[in-house]
Design a protein around this motif. Structure first.
Motif, mmCIF file in Angstrom:
data_model
loop_
_atom_site.group_PDB
_atom_site.id
_atom_site.type_symbol
_atom_site.label_atom_id
_atom_site.label_comp_id
_atom_site.label_asym_id
_atom_site.label_seq_id
_atom_site.Cartn_x
_atom_site.Cartn_y
_atom_site.Cartn_z
ATOM 1 N N HIS A 1 0.836 -1.204 0.000
ATOM 2 C CA HIS A 1 0.000 0.000 0.000
ATOM 3 C C HIS A 1 0.876 1.261 0.000
ATOM 4 O O HIS A 1 0.617 2.197 -0.766
ATOM 5 N N ALA A 2 1.892 1.283 0.849
ATOM 6 C CA ALA A 2 2.790 2.440 0.905
ATOM 7 C C ALA A 2 3.559 2.601 -0.404
ATOM 8 O O ALA A 2 3.745 3.722 -0.887
ATOM 9 N N HIS A 3 3.995 1.483 -0.977
ATOM 10 C CA HIS A 3 4.723 1.540 -2.250
ATOM 11 C C HIS A 3 3.821 2.105 -3.349
ATOM 12 O O HIS A 3 4.264 2.933 -4.170
#
Length: 89
Positions: A76-78
């Motif tokens: 998700h962060a990527h």
């Protein structure tokens, strides 16, 4: 950045929170229900009898589901970080 984009990002983030919290909380709720039913049937009112199994199950779920949860968070962060140029412009 449009309001629709912000809403989509927030919706995805909230869904991630619900998913990851649910993975940890649901087994503890099930074990708590089973233990409470056992306590009601046997009329044993011991506080540690309901706390300790939930604690152990929660720790086991974190140990076994932790890598999957971390992978979901990193993905998700990527995705957010790689889409920063498209979100700004």
């Amino acid at each position: 950045m449009t309001p629709e984009t912000v809403i989509d990002i927030m919706r995805d983030a909230l869904w991630m929170i619900v998913l990851l919290a649910g993975v940890i909380i649901m087994p503890g709720l099930v074990v708590g229900l089973v233990v409470s039913t056992f306590q009601a049937a046997t009329q044993i009112n011991e506080q540690t009898l309901s706390f300790l199994p939930r604690l152990i199950i929660t720790l086991l779920v974190i140990i076994f589901a932790g890598p999957w949860m971390l992978t979901k968070l990193i993905d998700h962060a990527h995705g957010l970080i790689t889409n920063i140029p498209y979100l700004i412009g």
